[in-house]
Design a protein around this motif. Sequence first.
Motif, mmCIF file in Angstrom:
data_model
loop_
_atom_site.group_PDB
_atom_site.id
_atom_site.type_symbol
_atom_site.label_atom_id
_atom_site.label_comp_id
_atom_site.label_asym_id
_atom_site.label_seq_id
_atom_site.Cartn_x
_atom_site.Cartn_y
_atom_site.Cartn_z
ATOM 1 N N ASP A 139 42.341 44.140 35.733
ATOM 2 C CA ASP A 139 43.559 43.331 35.794
ATOM 3 C C ASP A 139 43.276 42.129 36.680
ATOM 4 O O ASP A 139 42.192 42.009 37.260
ATOM 5 C CB ASP A 139 44.763 44.141 36.314
ATOM 6 N N ALA A 140 44.234 41.239 36.789
ATOM 7 C CA ALA A 140 44.011 39.963 37.469
ATOM 8 C C ALA A 140 43.679 40.115 38.943
ATOM 9 O O ALA A 140 43.075 39.219 39.539
ATOM 10 C CB ALA A 140 45.244 39.066 37.302
ATOM 11 N N ILE B 48 37.319 46.170 44.221
ATOM 12 C CA ILE B 48 37.947 45.228 45.145
ATOM 13 C C ILE B 48 39.287 44.789 44.569
ATOM 14 O O ILE B 48 39.361 44.339 43.416
ATOM 15 C CB ILE B 48 37.047 43.987 45.354
ATOM 16 N N THR B 49 40.332 44.931 45.355
ATOM 17 C CA THR B 49 41.646 44.444 44.929
ATOM 18 C C THR B 49 42.083 43.297 45.843
ATOM 19 O O THR B 49 41.771 43.285 47.035
ATOM 20 C CB THR B 49 42.701 45.561 44.960
ATOM 21 N N PHE B 50 42.797 42.352 45.250
ATOM 22 C CA PHE B 50 43.178 41.135 45.959
ATOM 23 C C PHE B 50 44.669 41.090 46.259
ATOM 24 O O PHE B 50 45.494 41.598 45.486
ATOM 25 C CB PHE B 50 42.784 39.905 45.134
ATOM 26 N N LYS B 51 44.971 40.461 47.377
ATOM 27 C CA LYS B 51 46.355 40.211 47.742
ATOM 28 C C LYS B 51 46.861 38.999 46.936
ATOM 29 O O LYS B 51 46.058 38.195 46.469
ATOM 30 C CB LYS B 51 46.457 39.928 49.236
ATOM 31 N N GLY C 50 42.412 35.548 42.607
ATOM 32 C CA GLY C 50 42.231 36.909 42.143
ATOM 33 C C GLY C 50 40.821 37.258 41.763
ATOM 34 O O GLY C 50 39.843 36.587 42.152
ATOM 35 N N ALA C 51 40.703 38.306 40.961
ATOM 36 C CA ALA C 51 39.410 38.883 40.623
ATOM 37 C C ALA C 51 38.498 37.889 39.917
ATOM 38 O O ALA C 51 37.277 37.877 40.142
ATOM 39 C CB ALA C 51 39.625 40.118 39.749
ATOM 40 N N PRO D 160 41.782 37.721 52.171
ATOM 41 C CA PRO D 160 42.530 37.716 50.908
ATOM 42 C C PRO D 160 42.334 38.968 50.063
ATOM 43 O O PRO D 160 43.081 39.194 49.111
ATOM 44 C CB PRO D 160 41.987 36.484 50.179
ATOM 45 N N ALA D 161 41.344 39.792 50.394
ATOM 46 C CA ALA D 161 41.106 41.027 49.644
ATOM 47 C C ALA D 161 41.381 42.234 50.530
ATOM 48 O O ALA D 161 41.223 42.180 51.755
ATOM 49 C CB ALA D 161 39.674 41.079 49.127
#
Length: 631
Positions: A191-192, A136-139, A150-151, A121-122
């Motif tokens: 951000d989210a 780390i950014t999430f899909k 999310g984060a 998912p990330a």
Amino acid sequence: MTTFGKKGIAGLALAVASVTALAACSSSGSGSASPTSSASPGVTTQPGSIGGIPAAGTASGKAGSITFGYLAVDAPNWILPIIPAADNSVYNSFVFQWQMWRPTWFTWDGSSPAVNDSLSPANAPVSSNGGKTMTITFKPWKWSDGQTLGAKDLEFTLYEIKAALKESPANWANYVPGYFPDTLTSMSTPDASTLVLNMSKPVNPTWLQEDIIDISMMPAHAWAKASANGPTLDYTNPANAKKIWDFLSAQSKSVNTYATNPLWQVVYGPYKLTAFNATTGSFTMAPNPSYSGPHANPQSTFVGVPFTSDAAQFNAIKSGSVDVSVLPAADNPQIPSLKNEGYNYYGLPAWGDYFAAYNFKDKTGDFGNIASQLYFRQAMQHLEDQQGQIKAFLNGDGDPLGGPIGAYPQSPFLPANGKTTLYPFSISTATSLLKSNGWTINANGTDTCASPGTGTGQCGAGIPAGTKLAFNLIYNASSPITQEVEDLASNAKAAGINITLSASNFNFIIQNYIDPASPANIDKWAMEDFGGESFSTYPTSFGFLNTGGSGQIGDYSDPKADALINASVSTPDPAAVMNELSYLDTTLPVLWQPLRDHVYVWKTSVSATTPKAFENLTQYDPTPEFWYTTK
């Protein structure tokens, strides 16, 4: 394989309870090879594997119910994604939890030790600030209740890990004091979909991604509360985080309510739990219609079926009453007949190792001091007849193992000396080592220390004159562990070492004979053999063999090993982990045992959208969302 794991216990791997069989892995290849190759058109194989994965069959077009067999002693008993050391098994994590809550980064990619991006998912993390900051950014994956993952969810999970650890270091299996999350100084969510982690000292980004934060995430919007109907709490407040942890961990202990507790219905993995039998360990999972990752369409139900013994499990295979199952080790000789029984089969060594551990703190008979002598561990390794055990107990299907990882599955991190056996079987060599270090040899009797002291030719520090080489070994009474320890005891007896064998089971051993978790029993065991450990795809022994590691079993401690392990986790140098593994190959922190293939069988009426969905079974990572029926 009975394992502790790097993905579970403090960077160890996860425990599997009942060492499973491993078939053929002799010398079917060396050097580089593509992650997936074909032995014949449409059939997928790997270097070191047995059997093959046929090309995908034509789907029936109907959602089926696919059963998955395992031993009852391996049944899940912990559902919360933050796993305590005592419950750190592959069956709790990979087989059970990961179906409902996938880890931040899903490692394995089939049977290749790498991240599978499509199941994660990330996105891959970005390291900066000299290795002290990770972004780390999430899909845009969805929770089953429609919320976007999310984060905040990973942030919430990390705050709860900190709260859990404040109560007890044993509350999170991946924890080693002084390392993550102790080094985590701050977190922010610009951000989210973005989480920024700031740490007090550099970390190896591959280690942090594939070993430490390959954790399942918890829903901040649904679980940040201290009671079933309580309000949402600010989890960044330590007092609130403690209340939340206490509530969630208490709910996880209520095994009878797993299928009915609304908490556990908020998932983002491919499945939702619909039934769980706390007595038998069976479970049923239905497809999660909100799952954002790839899967077969239609997606089948996943049913866990426990068996009371290896014999019962193999009888189910013979009768065709289970769809997918591990093959018990004792039944390796039956592999050629499985096609006629309506099954495909595929085997590859599970990524990790098999061993018997020493207890370096056991004062009974001064065993801890004896085990601390390298010459003694070398002698013991020479008494381990790996080739003979492979032939006698593994149907000839296996490879000698000389260190933390073996030759298969192939990894770029395998050191040169890991490809050979540094201490081959030789009773005479073992005897000579003991004799030259101050022991009077009484073959088939009991050796005694005749020359105490720390000088050349003496027994070593803390070993008084007259000390006997006699101690116990507690083992998981399953095949082939039973046969292997009996063979070791027989060989040791010929060298004058008396090993008293004591049969037990996997869960009892890891709950009662792990030094950090059970200090009251520290003098009750000298050696133990629960099976082995599966490593994370970044194969550092951090947590397992460094001093104070929470995944420590018998308190092994070596300053040089500590320095090498620390370099593996704190520098980006790709050679660091190879240097660590090479050193551990020579110093024998445990007694290495033969590497065995982890063989799975599945009905010819079951197929998958990708061969990786059967390859990764060999690594304890089932992905049943890709399975489907062809009839």
